[in-house]
Design a protein around this motif. Sequence first.
Motif, PDB file in Angstrom:
ATOM      1  N   PHE A   1       0.863  -1.186   0.000  1.00  0.00           N
ATOM      2  CA  PHE A   1       0.000   0.000   0.000  1.00  0.00           C
ATOM      3  C   PHE A   1       0.897   1.232   0.000  1.00  0.00           C
ATOM      4  O   PHE A   1       1.920   1.266   0.677  1.00  0.00           O
ATOM      5  CB  PHE A   1      -0.934   0.011   1.219  1.00  0.00           C
ATOM      6  N   ASN A   2       0.493   2.235  -0.762  1.00  0.00           N
ATOM      7  CA  ASN A   2       1.338   3.401  -0.935  1.00  0.00           C
ATOM      8  C   ASN A   2       0.498   4.647  -1.207  1.00  0.00           C
ATOM      9  O   ASN A   2      -0.252   4.668  -2.183  1.00  0.00           O
ATOM     10  CB  ASN A   2       2.304   3.162  -2.102  1.00  0.00           C
ATOM     11  N   PRO A   3       0.565   5.646  -0.324  1.00  0.00           N
ATOM     12  CA  PRO A   3       1.404   5.696   0.857  1.00  0.00           C
ATOM     13  C   PRO A   3       0.738   5.034   2.068  1.00  0.00           C
ATOM     14  O   PRO A   3      -0.453   4.735   2.031  1.00  0.00           O
ATOM     15  CB  PRO A   3       1.524   7.202   1.106  1.00  0.00           C
ATOM     16  N   LEU A   4       1.531   4.838   3.133  1.00  0.00           N
ATOM     17  CA  LEU A   4       0.955   4.572   4.449  1.00  0.00           C
ATOM     18  C   LEU A   4       0.772   5.921   5.109  1.00  0.00           C
ATOM     19  O   LEU A   4       1.718   6.697   5.213  1.00  0.00           O
ATOM     20  CB  LEU A   4       1.883   3.688   5.282  1.00  0.00           C
ATOM     21  N   TYR A   5      -0.451   6.188   5.534  1.00  0.00           N
ATOM     22  CA  TYR A   5      -0.784   7.498   6.103  1.00  0.00           C
ATOM     23  C   TYR A   5      -1.309   7.275   7.524  1.00  0.00           C
ATOM     24  O   TYR A   5      -2.400   6.727   7.716  1.00  0.00           O
ATOM     25  CB  TYR A   5      -1.838   8.188   5.224  1.00  0.00           C
ATOM     26  N   LEU A   6      -0.520   7.664   8.520  1.00  0.00           N
ATOM     27  CA  LEU A   6      -0.899   7.513   9.923  1.00  0.00           C
ATOM     28  C   LEU A   6      -1.421   8.840  10.451  1.00  0.00           C
ATOM     29  O   LEU A   6      -0.809   9.892  10.225  1.00  0.00           O
ATOM     30  CB  LEU A   6       0.311   7.097  10.759  1.00  0.00           C
ATOM     31  N   HIS A   7      -2.553   8.800  11.144  1.00  0.00           N
ATOM     32  CA  HIS A   7      -3.040  10.055  11.714  1.00  0.00           C
ATOM     33  C   HIS A   7      -3.689   9.825  13.072  1.00  0.00           C
ATOM     34  O   HIS A   7      -4.254   8.763  13.348  1.00  0.00           O
ATOM     35  CB  HIS A   7      -4.023  10.758  10.760  1.00  0.00           C
ATOM     36  N   SER A   8      -3.569  10.831  13.933  1.00  0.00           N
ATOM     37  CA  SER A   8      -4.154  10.773  15.265  1.00  0.00           C
ATOM     38  C   SER A   8      -4.009  12.134  15.911  1.00  0.00           C
ATOM     39  O   SER A   8      -3.351  13.034  15.368  1.00  0.00           O
ATOM     40  CB  SER A   8      -3.445   9.729  16.133  1.00  0.00           C
TER      41      SER A   8
END
Length: 458
Positions: free
Chosen positions: A157-164
């Motif tokens: 998977f592209n991109p990996l997008y982390l959010h919090s």
Amino acid sequence: MNTISQDTLQHQWETVCEKVRLASKDTVLNRWLNQVEPSIQKDGSVCLSVPTRFMHEWMKEKEYDEVICSLWKDENPFIQNVSLKIKSHNIPVDVESNSSIEENVMSSEGASFNSTVEIENTYLDPHFTFENYVVGKSNEFAFAAAKHIADSEEITFNPLYLHSSVGLGKTHLMHAIASHIKKTNGHRRVLYLSAEKFMYQFVRALRNDETVSFRDLFRSVDVLMIDDIQFICGKKATQEEFFHTFNALIDQGKQIVLSSDSSPLELKGIEDRLKTRMAQGLVVDIYPTTYEMRIGILQTKAALLNVTVPQDVIEFLAEKITTNVRELEGALKRIVASTQLLGMPITLDNTKSLLRDLLHTYEKELSISDIQKTVADYYTVRLTDLKSTRKDRKIARPRQIAMYLSKTLTTKSLPEIGAAFGRDHTTIIHAVRTIEEKLLSDAQLAEDVKSLKRNLNG
């Protein structure tokens, strides 16, 4: 042609610019046209001075010099040719920067773009590893995705997008990915930096006319990791450069990892096309920690600090500091440092005293309705039943617990609590005494009340 005045030339240029804007929907070109300076040349030629090598190559690649020449011929038949050249080093007026970045750029006049070493040696916290990351229900998906990228060269998977929200472990995972790759797959070239650093490097490259080197650096990596991508919100020139960098890396099959304080589509001040690109991969939300996770985090941090912290202190901190892991860890460090410096033992009383100012910010005024709703949800009963006259045990016991919690967790008077339940104050007194007595002998009730308090405090 040599006799044309500069005023006439400028007037014609402005007319041509309007025609270009009507003919082209390219927002980058339209914005950059204001920075181009025309000058008269011999033999029916006009030279357009552009501010950077990147802009020069970009316009040549897209053949905009020929487009402009054609439109200018319509305006003035004597124009035979339009050429491009790079003017003296100046930051384009549309390049955004806050005051600190602007000062840094201006102080670097004459400096070469030696960012490869500078960026690749970005400090990675040695404690931010996968081994030291406490995993729970709220972050297990993010952990698994990060570990997969660190372990495998295959692009899943592209991109990996982390959010919090702030302080829930995004940066820890970013550092863990970069450190793990550098340690186990040294041939993979990793660049990790903040969005602010990316912007600074971009502005400096423009300042020194070294955008080609900048692009070569960022588009030749195997893994590009940018933390706090929300920083480029509202920064159009930086977004434009990042957009092209993003596309170039995706086309090459290179991995991109991003982090932010919100999901891609919720970012304000970001172009829609960039939002879409960032959302095309795997978007993972890291949720607030649970009580059990906070216990684990404190135990792990205490072990790293090589100190023994009493369980009641750990449980107290886990109950009181619920929203921010960074502040949770900071509170523990503060306790350890203060007690060591002052020669005091780590006790619950000392902890409360040392963290009095911090804990005050986490105190919240509970309402009786909050307690009623939490108890109703916990016991799977209807909220209206807690206020009803039903006396069967399934309803009566949760009602008494809700009354007890209302008395012990709020500053409301007995008549006020009674009114919230449709009872008089004597009923509230009876309920409180009943629960207090049963807490001494009923382990399940004690556990239920403890869990309810955690839920209400978190």
